[in-house]
Scaffold this active site. Structure first.
Site: not given
Ligand code: EPZ
Length: 423
Positions: A22-23, A94, A118, A123-126, A309, A401
């Site tokens: 998936k990832n 995300r 989530c 879970r920032p995206v900086d 995970d 998912r």
């Protein structure tokens, strides 16, 4: 919302096929935005997250056709007609942020909704944004969206020093850098197999990249990328998850397509816990060595360390081990939500911040429990396989998912498991 019923029983025996990752697929799909030529992915997993990414790419004007019951994704983005990735899709997943780098590199502008947090963390995206700024991108955050523009001549090669080896930020940066003018160096880059898989696909499209799988990745920008056909790498998290089924229940199961190099640190912990992993010509064969599982300590780390995970799934196993195990979750700030649900099944777990201390019990007992996030949902199923009596896992949309055909795969090795409509 559907539920899954599991009745604990005896040992499991047989084979489980492992799907594509998936990832990996969630970063390979946005790569189609980098080229006007067709990109085809084979061995794609059939998951709701893949459907969400399909919807997102189609909303941008890309063509995505699902073939062979979803195992093949034929994509082409010669005609992008919308620079905006809307919140109503991005909020569902995300990984949608991974269209930002490719769109910016291809068209010089992009408007992407911030993904928001989530269940497992803010879970920032900086780190994604800083990497793109190092390539000359001008970013304006407003109204919950990132408004991104490349310099007039397009993105420029630059040096990115990641404060943390972020998987997604590394993926965004690698994709953006393939079309930047000049050379980009990513320091402290993530080393996950999904990144190696992405680079192999980009290289097939004509990208010039070195160092994937190490902490330093160097990308020499090119003027354009071509098309390719790429087979999605095996899903190491699905692999590790199903390796725990014979571990927690007994028996012997062969995981088809499994490879030890995808989950080295995880296999070391299984060995210490008293589980044998044998390489076969079809994959990995897993069985208990003898007697009860032994307690082991686990700390989650970026690859090649123990994967976050697989932390929830490992906790389920350790709930039945002899002795006390300490699990430290170092990647996400709130990834022990499966613990209270496991405790409903009789597990003894003490959670203090990012540390969970698990004291093994002789027997878990079936109970109604609730899935809270993707990996927690499958840890409850694993616990249910070993528990006495029936376990009902509610809200299994989380499961859909990331795991295809769970009931079919587990019942195929003898588990008493079924999916029921409604909660
Ligand atoms: C990827 O998420 C995976 N998702 C996650 O899998 C996985 O848990 C994670 O990598 C770690 O291995 C996909 O690949 C789609 P990160 P990602 O950026 O890229 C912080 C699953 O169950 N961070 O390595 O979001 C972040 O908050 C999912 O399949 C920043 O602070 O992971 C987290 O604490 C769950 N700023 C840590 O780094 C940033 O800009 C790890 O994040 C980015 C991340």
């Amino acid at each position: 919302m559907d539920s899954i019923l599991v009745r604990g029983g005896g040992p499991l025996n047989g084979q489980i096929p492992i799907a594509g990752a998936k990832n990996a697929c969630l970063t390979l799909m946005p790569a189609t935005l980098l080229s006007e030529e067709p990109l085809t992915l084979t061995n794609a997993p059939r998951l709701s997250d893949i459907k969400t990414m399909t919807q997102l790419l189609q909303s941008l004007g890309a063509e995505v056709t699902s073939l062979q019951e979803g195992k093949v994704l034929a994509m082409s983005s010669h005609g992008l007609n919308n620079p905006t990735a809307h919140y109503d899709i991005v909020r569902k997943m995300r990984a949608s942020i991974l269209v930002l780098g490719p769109m910016l590199a291809r068209d010089g502008h992009a408007i992407v909704s911030l993904p928001g947090g989530c269940a497992i963390g803010a879970r920032p995206v900086d780190l994604h944004l800083k990497a793109l700024e190092a390539m000359g991108a001008e970013l304006d955050l407003r109204d919950g969206y990132v408004h991104a523009k490349a310099p007039l001549g397009g993105l420029r090669g630059g040096t990115v020093d990641f404060e943390f080896a972020s998987v997604g930020a590394t993926e965004n940066a690698v994709m953006a850098a393939t079309l930047a003018k000049g050379t980009t160096v990513l320091n402290n880059a993530a080393r996950e197999p999904e990144i190696v898989d992405l680079v192999e696909c980009l290289r097939a499209m004509g990208a010039q990249i070195e160092g994937e799988g190490s902490s330093t990745i160097t990308i020499q920008g090119v003027d354009r990328l071509g098309g390719a056909t790429h087979r999605v790498v095996t899903d190491r998290i699905e692999l590790g998850t199903y390796m725990l089924a014979p571990a927690i229940c007994g028996g012997e199961v062969e995981l088809l397509g499994g490879k030890i190099d995808l989950i080295g640190a995880f296999c070391e912990k299984l060995d210490a816990a008293g589980i044998s992993v044998t390489e076969t010509d079809k994959g990995l064969k897993v069985a208990r060595k003898n007697g009860r599982i032994r307690a082991v300590d686990v700390t989650t780390e970026p690859f090649p360390g123990f994967p976050t995970d697989l932390q929830a799934q490992m906790m389920a196993l350790l709930c039945t081990a002899e002795g006390t195990s300490v699990l430290e979750e170092k990647i996400f700030e709130n990834r022990f939500m499966h613990a209270p649900e496991l405790m409903r099944m009789g597990a003894q777990i003490d959670v203090q911040g990012g540390t969970a201390t698990v004291t093994g019990v002789d027997q878990l007992r079936g109970a109604p429990v609730m899935a809270t996030d993707l990996r927690a949902s499958v840890s409850l199923i694993l616990a249910g396989l070993a528990a006495q009596g029936e376990t009902r896992v509610a809200r299994v949309y989380h499961l859909d998912r990331g795991y295809e055909q769970v009931v079919r795969k587990l019942s195929g090795v003898g588990a008493d498991i079924e999916r029921v409509q409604g909660e």
